[in-house]
Design an enzyme around this catalytic site. Structure first.
Site, short mmCIF file in Angstrom:
data_model
loop_
_atom_site.label_atom_id
_atom_site.label_comp_id
_atom_site.label_asym_id
_atom_site.label_seq_id
_atom_site.Cartn_x
_atom_site.Cartn_y
_atom_site.Cartn_z
N GLN A 113 5.02 -14.79 63.62
CA GLN A 113 3.86 -14.87 64.88
C GLN A 113 2.69 -14.37 64.58
OE1 GLN A 113 6.58 -13.02 68.24
NE2 GLN A 113 7.52 -12.71 66.11
N ASP A 116 -2.18 -12.87 60.77
CA ASP A 116 -3.18 -12.40 59.57
C ASP A 116 -3.07 -13.44 58.44
OD1 ASP A 116 -0.37 -12.02 58.54
OD2 ASP A 116 -0.44 -10.12 59.50
N HIS A 131 1.83 -19.12 65.73
CA HIS A 131 0.60 -18.77 66.50
C HIS A 131 -0.68 -18.79 65.99
CE1 HIS A 131 3.37 -15.72 69.13
NE2 HIS A 131 3.46 -16.98 69.44
N ASN A 227 13.87 -3.14 61.46
CA ASN A 227 12.93 -2.78 62.42
C ASN A 227 13.30 -1.43 62.68
OD1 ASN A 227 11.33 -2.14 64.84
ND2 ASN A 227 11.48 -4.40 65.29
N PRO A 228 12.37 -0.27 62.67
CA PRO A 228 12.74 1.07 62.69
C PRO A 228 12.98 1.39 64.17
CG PRO A 228 10.28 0.75 62.58
CD PRO A 228 11.06 -0.52 62.26
P1 NAD Z 1 5.32 -6.47 68.48
O1 NAD Z 1 3.94 -5.34 68.22
O2 NAD Z 1 5.58 -6.56 69.71
O3 NAD Z 1 6.45 -5.81 67.79
C1 NAD Z 1 6.11 -4.96 66.44
C2 NAD Z 1 7.70 -4.48 65.87
O4 NAD Z 1 7.45 -4.06 64.48
C3 NAD Z 1 8.22 -3.32 66.74
O5 NAD Z 1 9.51 -3.76 67.36
C4 NAD Z 1 8.10 -2.13 65.80
O6 NAD Z 1 9.31 -1.10 65.98
C5 NAD Z 1 8.27 -2.98 64.49
N1 NAD Z 1 7.77 -2.19 63.31
C6 NAD Z 1 6.77 -1.21 63.39
N2 NAD Z 1 6.36 -1.04 61.81
C7 NAD Z 1 7.25 -1.63 61.26
C8 NAD Z 1 7.51 -1.66 59.71
N3 NAD Z 1 6.82 -0.82 58.94
N4 NAD Z 1 8.43 -2.50 59.16
C9 NAD Z 1 9.14 -3.19 60.31
N5 NAD Z 1 8.97 -3.31 61.55
C10 NAD Z 1 8.19 -2.44 62.09
O7 NAD Z 1 5.04 -7.59 67.52
P2 NAD Z 1 5.56 -9.00 67.62
O8 NAD Z 1 6.80 -9.22 67.99
O9 NAD Z 1 4.98 -9.64 66.37
O10 NAD Z 1 4.60 -9.72 69.03
C11 NAD Z 1 3.32 -9.49 68.77
C12 NAD Z 1 2.30 -10.76 69.25
O11 NAD Z 1 0.96 -10.07 68.72
C13 NAD Z 1 2.33 -11.94 68.47
O12 NAD Z 1 2.19 -12.77 69.34
C14 NAD Z 1 1.42 -11.84 67.36
O13 NAD Z 1 0.84 -13.19 67.17
C15 NAD Z 1 0.34 -11.10 67.63
N6 NAD Z 1 -0.09 -9.84 66.68
C16 NAD Z 1 -0.24 -10.46 65.34
C17 NAD Z 1 -0.41 -9.43 64.45
C18 NAD Z 1 -0.93 -9.58 62.99
O14 NAD Z 1 -1.20 -11.00 62.70
N7 NAD Z 1 -0.48 -9.03 62.04
C19 NAD Z 1 -0.51 -7.98 64.69
C20 NAD Z 1 -0.56 -7.63 66.07
C21 NAD Z 1 -0.26 -8.60 67.00
#
Ligand code: NAD
Ligand code: ZN
Length: 257
Positions: A113, A116, A131, A227-228
């Protein structure tokens, strides 16, 4: 490594054995896998949108929606620009690299999703970016595309050099359909099936993320969550690592290290 979390040795061994035997593996990833690169997740601790001052008085989902973009592209762009700036300078981390490395010994499909682009940057070849990708800009008028390493200072909304049309990132804004080509690849990947499914760093809020894990678990395909925090997937999966992505993947891929 002494900062390695104390995983149950039996859990690590079991998953390492499943991994060694697996032919076709799915890695379904979300914002959490990029957290160790310093990127904020969506919500929750350190969540990007928690800290963002929304001075227009609208929820972020409205600002980042297709409707708002059409009505007021400069407003959506103001926040897209902020999001990109929060990611600037970040690089793929050990978890992205370990997943990329596994494709030398297994058939690996990444369904992410994240916008980046880190899985591709780390070298993974079969990556479905459901996405889209933030730094891939697309002209809303002539369709011309251009990749950016980062967004420089730009007038908002930025315009196409060829036709003057408004540019947008090639990402799915709230309320928009998923990209057809990515959906076709996603469906094909699910049809072919997997014999091991990882869900890493996602709250699985979308049915197209939740369902493949749930369906695999019901069908008896081994499923692993890293996932933590607990998520709606936690009670479905066969194995769970309550840790960051890098630590768990390092343990699973080098269980005796
Ligand atoms: P989310 O933010 O809803 O959930 C992130 C999850 O990652 C949480 O459950 C959290 O507990 C877990 N987490 C935190 N640190 C972690 C680690 N070190 N290792 C493993 N897990 C860890 O994210 P989602 O489910 O991807 O949904 C978010 C939406 O926002 C998506 O639509 C995405 O496209 C977008 N988004 C993308 C980025 C990116 O491209 N990096 C960043 C933020 C949001
Ligand atoms: Zn154009």
């Amino acid at each position: 490594m002494n900062e390695r979390p104390a995983f149950e040795p039996a859990l690590v061994q079991e998953v390492a054995t499943l991994l060694a035997r697996a032919q076709r593996i799915a890695f379904i990833t979300g914002a959490g896998i990029s957290a160790e690169s310093g990127l904020p997740t969506y919500r929750g601790v350190g969540g990007l949108y928690n800290d963002m001052t929304i001075d227009e008085g609208l929820p972020i989902e409205d600002i980042l929606s297709g409707d708002t973009f059409r009505r007021d592209p400069a407003l959506t762009w103001k926040y897209l620009f902020e999001i990109e700036r929060a990611c600037r300078g970040a690089r793929p981390n050990a978890a992205h690299a370990i997943i990329a490395d596994l494709q030398h010994r297994h058939e690996v499909c990444v369904i992410t999703q994240n916008v980046d682009g880190f899985h591709v940057e780390a070298g993974s070849r079969d990556v479905i970016e459901i996405h889209g990708r933030l730094r891939e800009l697309l002209c809303t008028q002539c369709g011309k595309r251009r990749s950016h390493r980062h967004f420089d200072a730009m007038d908002l909304p930025p315009r196409c050099m060829a036709c003057g049309g408004i540019l947008r990132p090639d990402v799915v804004l709230f309320g928009e359909m998923l990209p057809l080509r990515a959906v076709a690849r996603y469906e094909l990947a699910l049809q072919r099936g997997f014999d091991l499914v990882f869900a890493i760093g996602t709250t699985a809020g979308f049915p197209y993320i939740y369902e493949p894990v749930a369906t695999s678990a019901r069908a008896g395909v081994p499923t692993i969550e890293i996932n933590p925090d607990l998520t709606p997937l936690s009670s479905l999966v066969a194995y769970r690592f309550a840790s960051g992505a890098g630590a768990a993947l390092r343990a699973i891929t080098a269980p005796d290290a």
